[in-house]
Scaffold this motif. Structure first.
Motif, PDB file in Angstrom:
ATOM      1  N   MET A   1     -28.201  21.317  18.452  1.00 47.33           N
ATOM      2  CA  MET A   1     -26.962  21.285  19.198  1.00 47.33           C
ATOM      3  C   MET A   1     -26.743  22.592  19.970  1.00 47.33           C
ATOM      4  O   MET A   1     -26.292  22.573  21.090  1.00 47.33           O
ATOM      5  N   GLU A   2     -27.080  23.721  19.364  1.00 42.79           N
ATOM      6  CA  GLU A   2     -26.891  25.006  20.022  1.00 42.79           C
ATOM      7  C   GLU A   2     -27.735  25.104  21.293  1.00 42.79           C
ATOM      8  O   GLU A   2     -27.267  25.612  22.313  1.00 42.79           O
ATOM      9  N   GLN A   3     -28.983  24.594  21.245  1.00 41.41           N
ATOM     10  CA  GLN A   3     -29.837  24.637  22.431  1.00 41.41           C
ATOM     11  C   GLN A   3     -29.239  23.799  23.552  1.00 41.41           C
ATOM     12  O   GLN A   3     -29.191  24.227  24.703  1.00 41.41           O
ATOM     13  N   ALA A   4     -28.765  22.607  23.228  1.00 44.95           N
ATOM     14  CA  ALA A   4     -28.152  21.740  24.238  1.00 44.95           C
ATOM     15  C   ALA A   4     -26.916  22.403  24.849  1.00 44.95           C
ATOM     16  O   ALA A   4     -26.715  22.353  26.066  1.00 44.95           O
ATOM     17  N   ASP A   5     -26.101  23.046  24.001  1.00 44.74           N
ATOM     18  CA  ASP A   5     -24.917  23.746  24.516  1.00 44.74           C
ATOM     19  C   ASP A   5     -25.312  24.895  25.447  1.00 44.74           C
ATOM     20  O   ASP A   5     -24.697  25.080  26.497  1.00 44.74           O
ATOM     21  N   ASN A   6     -26.320  25.657  25.062  1.00 48.85           N
ATOM     22  CA  ASN A   6     -26.791  26.755  25.911  1.00 48.85           C
ATOM     23  C   ASN A   6     -27.301  26.239  27.253  1.00 48.85           C
ATOM     24  O   ASN A   6     -27.028  26.834  28.302  1.00 48.85           O
ATOM     25  N   ILE A   7     -28.042  25.145  27.221  1.00 50.20           N
ATOM     26  CA  ILE A   7     -28.575  24.563  28.459  1.00 50.20           C
ATOM     27  C   ILE A   7     -27.433  24.081  29.347  1.00 50.20           C
ATOM     28  O   ILE A   7     -27.408  24.354  30.553  1.00 50.20           O
ATOM     29  N   LYS A   8     -26.477  23.378  28.760  1.00 50.43           N
ATOM     30  CA  LYS A   8     -25.331  22.898  29.538  1.00 50.43           C
ATOM     31  C   LYS A   8     -24.561  24.060  30.168  1.00 50.43           C
ATOM     32  O   LYS A   8     -24.147  23.986  31.324  1.00 50.43           O
ATOM     33  N   LYS A   9     -24.363  25.128  29.398  1.00 48.33           N
ATOM     34  CA  LYS A   9     -23.648  26.299  29.926  1.00 48.33           C
ATOM     35  C   LYS A   9     -24.442  26.962  31.051  1.00 48.33           C
ATOM     36  O   LYS A   9     -23.870  27.352  32.074  1.00 48.33           O
ATOM     37  N   ALA A  10     -25.753  27.097  30.861  1.00 47.54           N
ATOM     38  CA  ALA A  10     -26.587  27.708  31.905  1.00 47.54           C
ATOM     39  C   ALA A  10     -26.551  26.866  33.179  1.00 47.54           C
ATOM     40  O   ALA A  10     -26.398  27.415  34.278  1.00 47.54           O
ATOM     41  N   ILE A  11     -26.671  25.554  33.043  1.00 48.87           N
ATOM     42  CA  ILE A  11     -26.622  24.667  34.215  1.00 48.87           C
ATOM     43  C   ILE A  11     -25.267  24.774  34.900  1.00 48.87           C
ATOM     44  O   ILE A  11     -25.177  24.849  36.130  1.00 48.87           O
ATOM     45  N   SER A  12     -24.214  24.808  34.120  1.00 47.12           N
ATOM     46  CA  SER A  12     -22.871  24.940  34.678  1.00 47.12           C
ATOM     47  C   SER A  12     -22.734  26.239  35.473  1.00 47.12           C
ATOM     48  O   SER A  12     -22.169  26.258  36.571  1.00 47.12           O
ATOM     49  N   ILE A  13     -23.263  27.322  34.912  1.00 48.08           N
ATOM     50  CA  ILE A  13     -23.195  28.610  35.609  1.00 48.08           C
ATOM     51  C   ILE A  13     -24.007  28.581  36.900  1.00 48.08           C
ATOM     52  O   ILE A  13     -23.549  29.025  37.956  1.00 48.08           O
ATOM     53  N   PHE A  14     -25.231  28.021  36.854  1.00 49.30           N
ATOM     54  CA  PHE A  14     -26.040  27.914  38.068  1.00 49.30           C
ATOM     55  C   PHE A  14     -25.342  27.048  39.114  1.00 49.30           C
ATOM     56  O   PHE A  14     -25.375  27.353  40.310  1.00 49.30           O
ATOM     57  N   ASN A  15     -24.693  25.971  38.673  1.00 48.71           N
ATOM     58  CA  ASN A  15     -23.958  25.122  39.607  1.00 48.71           C
ATOM     59  C   ASN A  15     -22.815  25.887  40.263  1.00 48.71           C
ATOM     60  O   ASN A  15     -22.575  25.756  41.465  1.00 48.71           O
TER      61      ASN A  15
END
Length: 147
Positions: A1-15
């Motif tokens: 779950m932590e990896q998925a949250d990190n990925i979602k946050k990174a994608i959100s920041i890049f967006n």
């Protein structure tokens, strides 16, 4: 779950970064053409001369859809099309005068953004960013990319 949250946050920041840069620096370019037209134009810029079939395959579009996009871009002098002298059944696309101006401005803005926003990153950080992007590309597409 932590990896998925990190990925979602990174994608959100890049967006958010991309949205800001598009709105702030590229908005004048975006108003001229649609996203599909931009994709076609970008492919011609990257691969010119390129045949129409290659563009249709790349974007999984019918030949008639690509033809409509090309006709509009050619009418506005973004693209130029001509018969391939070596295969007269094939149409080749190159940038027209307005297309060349468009990408001259696009590259100027791109260079400004690199100098202004990416230069604070260290060489090691930019190398890591490139390696992560390449690895993600290979995972997503199953292809090998070292660009």
């Amino acid at each position: 779950m932590e990896q998925a949250d990190n990925i979602k946050k990174a994608i959100s920041i890049f967006n958010k970064v991309n949205d800001y840069l598009m709105k702030t620096y590229f908005s004048s370019l975006i108003n001229d053409i649609t996203p599909k037209q931009f994709n076609v134009l970008r492919s011609v810029y990257d691969m010119q001369p390129v045949n129409v079939q290659t563009i249709a395959k790349k974007y999984n579009l019918s030949m008639s859809s690509v033809s409509q996009l090309i006709t509009k871009l050619e009418k506005e002098s973004y693209l130029h099309r001509e018969l391939n002298p070596e295969n007269r059944r094939e149409i080749l696309l190159t940038l027209g005068p307005k297309g060349q101006e468009y990408f001259d401005e696009y590259e100027r803005i791109d260079q400004f953004i690199i100098e202004r926003y990416y230069s604070p990153l260290s060489m090691e950080e930019t190398q890591q960013l490139k390696e992560i992007a390449n690895k993600l590309y290979r995972v997503v597409t199953g292809e090998n990319s070292d660009k």
